[in-house]
Design an enzyme around this catalytic site. Structure first.
Site, short mmCIF file in Angstrom:
data_model
loop_
_atom_site.label_atom_id
_atom_site.label_comp_id
_atom_site.label_asym_id
_atom_site.label_seq_id
_atom_site.Cartn_x
_atom_site.Cartn_y
_atom_site.Cartn_z
CD1 TRP A 99 32.79 73.05 98.33
CD2 TRP A 99 31.89 71.56 99.73
NE1 TRP A 99 32.26 73.75 99.38
CE2 TRP A 99 31.69 72.85 100.26
CE3 TRP A 99 31.41 70.47 100.45
CZ2 TRP A 99 31.04 73.08 101.46
CZ3 TRP A 99 30.76 70.70 101.65
CH2 TRP A 99 30.58 71.98 102.13
CG PHE A 106 38.73 69.58 88.89
CD1 PHE A 106 39.67 70.10 88.00
CD2 PHE A 106 37.74 70.41 89.35
CE1 PHE A 106 39.60 71.42 87.60
CE2 PHE A 106 37.66 71.74 88.95
CZ PHE A 106 38.60 72.24 88.07
N PRO A 131 37.76 76.87 100.70
CG PRO A 131 38.44 76.28 102.86
CD PRO A 131 38.88 76.25 101.43
CB ALA A 136 38.34 80.64 96.05
N GLY A 137 35.05 79.69 95.30
CA GLY A 137 34.29 78.70 94.54
C GLY A 137 34.09 79.20 93.12
CD GLU A 180 32.22 70.44 86.92
OE1 GLU A 180 33.10 71.27 86.70
OE2 GLU A 180 32.41 69.38 87.50
CB THR A 228 36.03 74.36 95.25
OG1 THR A 228 35.46 74.28 93.94
CG2 THR A 228 35.15 75.22 96.14
C1 LIG Z 1 28.38 67.81 95.30
C2 LIG Z 1 29.46 68.77 94.94
C3 LIG Z 1 30.61 68.31 94.31
C4 LIG Z 1 31.66 69.17 94.03
N1 LIG Z 1 32.81 68.68 93.47
C5 LIG Z 1 33.87 69.50 93.29
C6 LIG Z 1 35.12 68.99 92.80
O1 LIG Z 1 35.25 67.81 92.50
N2 LIG Z 1 36.16 69.86 92.69
C7 LIG Z 1 36.07 71.18 93.00
O2 LIG Z 1 37.06 71.90 92.87
N3 LIG Z 1 34.90 71.70 93.46
C8 LIG Z 1 33.81 70.89 93.61
N4 LIG Z 1 32.62 71.39 94.08
C9 LIG Z 1 32.54 72.80 94.41
C10 LIG Z 1 31.79 73.60 93.35
O3 LIG Z 1 32.56 73.71 92.19
C11 LIG Z 1 31.46 74.96 93.98
O4 LIG Z 1 30.49 74.70 94.95
C12 LIG Z 1 30.96 75.95 92.95
O5 LIG Z 1 32.02 76.40 92.16
C13 LIG Z 1 30.31 77.16 93.64
O6 LIG Z 1 31.18 77.70 94.58
P1 LIG Z 1 30.72 77.94 96.09
O7 LIG Z 1 30.02 76.75 96.58
O8 LIG Z 1 31.89 78.46 96.83
O9 LIG Z 1 29.62 79.06 95.98
P2 LIG Z 1 29.85 80.63 95.70
O10 LIG Z 1 30.76 80.84 94.56
O11 LIG Z 1 30.20 81.31 96.99
O12 LIG Z 1 28.39 81.05 95.27
C14 LIG Z 1 27.31 81.09 96.20
C15 LIG Z 1 26.10 81.64 95.46
O13 LIG Z 1 26.40 82.95 94.94
C16 LIG Z 1 26.21 82.97 93.54
N5 LIG Z 1 27.26 83.79 92.94
C17 LIG Z 1 28.61 83.68 93.09
N6 LIG Z 1 29.23 84.60 92.35
C18 LIG Z 1 28.27 85.31 91.71
C19 LIG Z 1 28.29 86.40 90.79
N7 LIG Z 1 29.44 86.94 90.35
N8 LIG Z 1 27.09 86.87 90.35
C20 LIG Z 1 25.92 86.32 90.77
N9 LIG Z 1 25.85 85.30 91.63
C21 LIG Z 1 27.00 84.80 92.09
C22 LIG Z 1 26.34 81.53 93.07
O14 LIG Z 1 25.63 81.31 91.86
C23 LIG Z 1 25.71 80.81 94.24
O15 LIG Z 1 24.32 80.81 94.08
C24 LIG Z 1 31.54 70.55 94.35
C25 LIG Z 1 30.37 71.02 94.94
C26 LIG Z 1 29.34 70.15 95.24
C27 LIG Z 1 28.11 70.70 95.89
#
Ligand SMILES: Cc1cc2nc3c(=O)[nH]c(=O)nc-3n(C[C@H](O)[C@H](O)[C@H](O)COP(=O)(O)OP(=O)(O)OC[C@H]3O[C@@H](n4cnc5c(N)ncnc54)[C@H](O)[C@@H]3O)c2cc1C
Length: 375
Positions: A151, A117, A122, A124-125, A355, A120
């Site tokens: 990721w 899937f 660099p 946009a998470g 998720e 995500t």
């Molecule tokens: C081991 C692992 C496996 C993964 N596997 C996949 C995969 O298979 N496919 C995929 O697409 N992605 C995957 N991911 C990515 C994962 O979905 C993202 O890491 C997640 O969506 C969070 O995004 P980010 O890391 O960019 O953090 P960000 O969105 O930048 O968030 C950073 C911090 O800010 C907080 N935050 C963000 N927005 C807000 C808000 N509006 N209000 C308050 N707090 C907020 C978050 O809670 C977090 O604490 C994986 C990640 C990991 C660690």
């Protein structure tokens, strides 16, 4: 416990014999061996979410939850691979054209094609609407895909990538074969947890896709495929967290009950028992919340979306707490290389990020409180 070919008893027995004893090695070697992936296929677990007509095992959602709980109890990395594969398989089964379903479902059901899937990026998470990958429509009806995904669980081994990108109409979903020209896969190592889940960064450089790569309605993937698939992933992760909770409780109870050369076992201390009592309560509550979410899914009740947010929020935060206490109960032994407690601790923290992070879930769940009071 339910019996039968697909019952918790069977899942538990297989996990105890074939997965849990090797989980420390999978973590250390940062991969799941091919024979384990094949065995999961023989057991029908890759196709658990797919209907029997599509070659799947046709499990209901409650049973699927029990499977992902038991696998999560043994190894969160294996459960993570099952999660993303199930998400991709579910997407093809629910939104795929006849041709896409005929081509991919039998392979996904047997694990002859592994799904991943790719949402995500660099930049946009949590904010999925902020993705910048593009799929530009060509004159022949096909697309050219450009962008970077980060990721990606299972990205090192996946055959079929469910990729989200912007077309002129909005965000759309695409089925991309990982060996297509222009797909560049870079393994990611040494993550905090779920180290065996073979993460990768994946670039799409002028990647040409046929018209049949588009999955579901063009421009509406955020409201359809992303929402539906993340709900399945969230449910799987919540159930996996119940497994972590159960594993922490079992490890903590057996370690503290043993005399181990001490004048009296650790279980004689009330503060030790306090940690265990919290684990027992949390695992029971988390399992019930997951069951409720699963039953609502089986009835196609839209309330399952919120029930799943709540289950995942509770189960993942409780798993982090339980895993921290599991290390505490074991003292230095729990911090040692290859000790299960420190792996649970590292894996559990990941569950608060994937998720939908803990904060995103808090925001969603709070919205529900205002909806309730406005009724
Ligand atoms: C081991 C692992 C496996 C993964 N596997 C996949 C995969 O298979 N496919 C995929 O697409 N992605 C995957 N991911 C990515 C994962 O979905 C993202 O890491 C997640 O969506 C969070 O995004 P980010 O890391 O960019 O953090 P960000 O969105 O930048 O968030 C950073 C911090 O800010 C907080 N935050 C963000 N927005 C807000 C808000 N509006 N209000 C308050 N707090 C907020 C978050 O809670 C977090 O604490 C994986 C990640 C990991 C660690």
């Amino acid at each position: 416990m339910s019996d039968g070919p697909f019952g918790r008893k069977e899942f538990r027995a297989v996990v105890d014999a074939e997965i849990a004893p090797h989980a420390a090695r999978f973590d250390r070697e940062q991969s799941i061996p091919a024979n384990v992936l094949r065995r999961i296929g023989e057991l029908g677990w890759w196709g658990a979410i797919l209907p029997v007509e599509a070659g799947g095992s046709g499990m209901d959602m409650v049973t699927l939850g029990e499977l992902h709980e038991e696998v999560g109890r043994g190894c969160s990395s294996v459960r993570s691979l099952l999660t993303v594969h199930s998400m991709a398989a579910y997407a093809v089964s629910r939104w795929g054209s006849e041709g896409q379903r005929a081509r991919w479902l039998p392979l996904l059901a047997r694990g002859e094609a592994i799904g991943a899937f790719c949402l995500t990026e660099p930049e946009a998470g949590s904010d999925a609407a902020g993705i910048s990958a593009t799929a530009t429509r060509q004159q022949d009806g096909g697309f050219v895909l450009q962008g970077s995904k980060r990721w990606i669980t299972g990205g090192q081994i996946a055959d079929l990538l469910l990729v989200f990108a912007r077309t002129g109409r909005g965000v759309s979903a695409f089925l991309v074969e990982s060996d297509s020209p222009g797909v560049v896969v870079r393994p990611v190592h040494d993550m905090l947890g779920t180290r065996g889940s073979m993460l990768a960064e994946i670039d799409f450089q002028d990647c040409r896709l046929g018209p049949d790569a588009l999955l579901g309605p063009d421009g509406f993937a955020l409201a359809t495929v992303v929402t539906g698939v993340l709900d399945i992933g969230r449910y799987s992760v919540a159930c996996g967290c119940v497994g972590i909770l159960q594993a922490c409780m079992e490890a903590g109870a057996s370690f503290t009950a043993a005399q181990g050369g001490r004048t009296q076992p650790l279980s004689s201390h009330q503060l030790v028992r306090q940690m265990l009592s919290q684990m027992v309560t949390d695992v029971s509550a988390a399992r019930l919340l997951c069951r409720q979410a699963g039953e609502l899914k089986d009835r196609n009740d839209p309330q399952t979306i919120m029930a799943t947010w709540i289950a995942k929020y509770f189960a993942s935060t409780a798993a982090t707490r339980a895993a921290s206490d599991a290390v505490q109960l074991h003292g230095a032994a729990g911090c040692a290389p290859d000790h299960a407690a420190q792996r649970y601790y590292r894996d559990a923290k990941i569950m608060e990020i994937i998720e939908g992070s803990t904060q995103i879930q808090q925001i969603k769940i709070a919205e529900e409180a205002y909806r309730w009071t406005a009724r």
